[in-house]
Design a protein around this motif. Structure first.
Motif, PDB file in Angstrom:
ATOM      1  N   GLY A  15       0.583  -1.190  -0.324  1.00 38.14           N
ATOM      2  CA  GLY A  15      -0.188  -0.117   0.455  1.00 38.14           C
ATOM      3  C   GLY A  15       0.768   1.297   0.549  1.00 38.14           C
ATOM      4  O   GLY A  15       0.484   2.115  -0.673  1.00 38.14           O
ATOM      5  N   LYS A  16       2.027   1.227   0.834  1.00 40.21           N
ATOM      6  CA  LYS A  16       3.164   2.249   0.823  1.00 40.21           C
ATOM      7  C   LYS A  16       3.607   2.549  -0.592  1.00 40.21           C
ATOM      8  O   LYS A  16       3.660   3.442  -0.579  1.00 40.21           O
ATOM      9  CB  LYS A  16       4.224   2.262   1.640  1.00 40.21           C
ATOM     10  N   ARG A  17       4.090   1.058  -1.039  1.00 40.22           N
ATOM     11  CA  ARG A  17       4.555   1.676  -2.568  1.00 40.22           C
ATOM     12  C   ARG A  17       3.681   2.221  -3.276  1.00 40.22           C
ATOM     13  O   ARG A  17       3.916   2.874  -3.906  1.00 40.22           O
ATOM     14  CB  ARG A  17       5.436   0.249  -3.167  1.00 40.22           C
ATOM     15  N   LEU A  18       2.666   1.263  -3.430  1.00 37.47           N
ATOM     16  CA  LEU A  18       1.700   2.057  -4.771  1.00 37.47           C
ATOM     17  C   LEU A  18       1.325   3.359  -4.154  1.00 37.47           C
ATOM     18  O   LEU A  18       0.441   4.229  -5.049  1.00 37.47           O
ATOM     19  CB  LEU A  18      -0.116   1.081  -4.479  1.00 37.47           C
ATOM     20  N   THR A  19       0.641   4.087  -3.040  1.00 37.96           N
ATOM     21  CA  THR A  19       0.938   5.772  -2.401  1.00 37.96           C
ATOM     22  C   THR A  19       1.254   6.492  -3.164  1.00 37.96           C
ATOM     23  O   THR A  19       1.749   7.434  -4.109  1.00 37.96           O
ATOM     24  CB  THR A  19       0.438   5.441  -1.411  1.00 37.96           C
ATOM     25  N   LEU A  20       2.778   6.320  -3.313  1.00 38.41           N
ATOM     26  CA  LEU A  20       3.823   6.513  -4.058  1.00 38.41           C
ATOM     27  C   LEU A  20       4.651   6.763  -5.053  1.00 38.41           C
ATOM     28  O   LEU A  20       4.569   7.691  -5.326  1.00 38.41           O
ATOM     29  CB  LEU A  20       5.739   5.707  -3.461  1.00 38.41           C
TER      30      LEU A  20
ATOM     31  N   ALA B  64       1.787   6.488  -6.982  1.00 40.08           N
ATOM     32  CA  ALA B  64       0.708   7.142  -7.491  1.00 40.08           C
ATOM     33  C   ALA B  64       1.083   8.641  -7.335  1.00 40.08           C
ATOM     34  O   ALA B  64       0.535   9.875  -7.942  1.00 40.08           O
ATOM     35  CB  ALA B  64      -0.848   6.977  -6.523  1.00 40.08           C
ATOM     36  N   GLY B  65       1.365   8.851  -6.329  1.00 39.90           N
ATOM     37  CA  GLY B  65       2.166  10.690  -6.151  1.00 39.90           C
ATOM     38  C   GLY B  65       2.878  11.074  -7.133  1.00 39.90           C
ATOM     39  O   GLY B  65       3.327  11.908  -7.309  1.00 39.90           O
ATOM     40  N   ALA B  66       3.789  10.327  -7.359  1.00 41.79           N
ATOM     41  CA  ALA B  66       5.257  10.863  -8.529  1.00 41.79           C
ATOM     42  C   ALA B  66       4.301  10.786  -9.285  1.00 41.79           C
ATOM     43  O   ALA B  66       4.931  11.881 -10.301  1.00 41.79           O
ATOM     44  CB  ALA B  66       6.037   9.874  -8.592  1.00 41.79           C
ATOM     45  N   MET B  67       3.354   9.350 -10.339  1.00 42.04           N
ATOM     46  CA  MET B  67       3.070  10.586 -11.244  1.00 42.04           C
ATOM     47  C   MET B  67       2.222  11.382 -11.402  1.00 42.04           C
ATOM     48  O   MET B  67       2.067  11.811 -12.003  1.00 42.04           O
ATOM     49  CB  MET B  67       1.580   8.716 -11.636  1.00 42.04           C
ATOM     50  N   ALA B  68       1.086  11.655 -10.675  1.00 43.13           N
ATOM     51  CA  ALA B  68       0.787  12.988 -10.211  1.00 43.13           C
ATOM     52  C   ALA B  68       2.074  13.955  -9.697  1.00 43.13           C
ATOM     53  O   ALA B  68       1.122  15.103 -11.283  1.00 43.13           O
ATOM     54  CB  ALA B  68       0.077  12.952  -8.918  1.00 43.13           C
ATOM     55  N   ILE B  69       2.923  14.380  -9.865  1.00 41.85           N
ATOM     56  CA  ILE B  69       3.723  15.299 -10.032  1.00 41.85           C
ATOM     57  C   ILE B  69       3.964  15.304 -11.176  1.00 41.85           C
ATOM     58  O   ILE B  69       3.945  16.758 -11.341  1.00 41.85           O
ATOM     59  CB  ILE B  69       4.621  15.055  -8.621  1.00 41.85           C
TER      60      ILE B  69
END
Length: 145
Positions: free
Chosen positions: A5-10, A12-17
């Motif tokens: 879950g942490k990896r997926l959140t990281l 997704a955040g990088a893709m958004a940025i």
């Protein structure tokens, strides 16, 4: 939260940025992405004097005036015309009725001061953007491939 879950959140955040950064860059470059403007597009755009631009079109028949290395001519797209002044040596293939792209600065009097002049390289060649602009206006006289 699990490791997955942490990896997926990281990710997704990088893709958004990255998406936000790409969007901001495209927004900032929206007027500079165009390779050149035709005289008609320039007239509609109402560009301020002093702006660096590229203008493309045809050299209007009967408008080339040479005085030593100083040259004045008119670039046309058959709808609007733009007077261009240039100091320097012109390309060997520069002549009236041929496709040309000029790079320079728009002057306060509405004329264009060119730093460089690019001419077509053989009898059938015309920059694709110039040909597309002429086709769009219904004045294209060349062959289509």
């Amino acid at each position: 939260m699990t490791r997955k879950g942490k990896r997926l959140t990281l990710i997704a955040g990088a893709m958004a940025i990255l998406g936000l950064a790409a969007g901001l860059m495209l927004f900032a470059l929206r007027d500079n992405i165009v390779f050149f403007y035709t005289p008609s597009e320039l007239a509609k755009k109402q560009t301020a004097s002093g702006a660096r631009l590229r203008i493309g079109g045809l050299v209007k028949e009967g408008t080339v005036v040479k005085n030593g290395q100083d040259v004045r001519f008119t670039v046309t797209d058959k709808t609007s015309d733009l007077t261009v002044s240039y100091t320097g040596l012109l390309p060997d293939l520069f002549r009236e009725g041929q496709g040309v792209v000029v790079d320079g600065v728009l002057q306060p009097d509405g004329a264009f001061r060119a730093d460089s002049v690019l001419a077509k390289h053989d009898e059938r060649y015309m920059p694709r953007d110039v040909a597309d602009a002429l086709k769009k206006q219904g004045v294209w006289q060349g062959e289509t491939k």
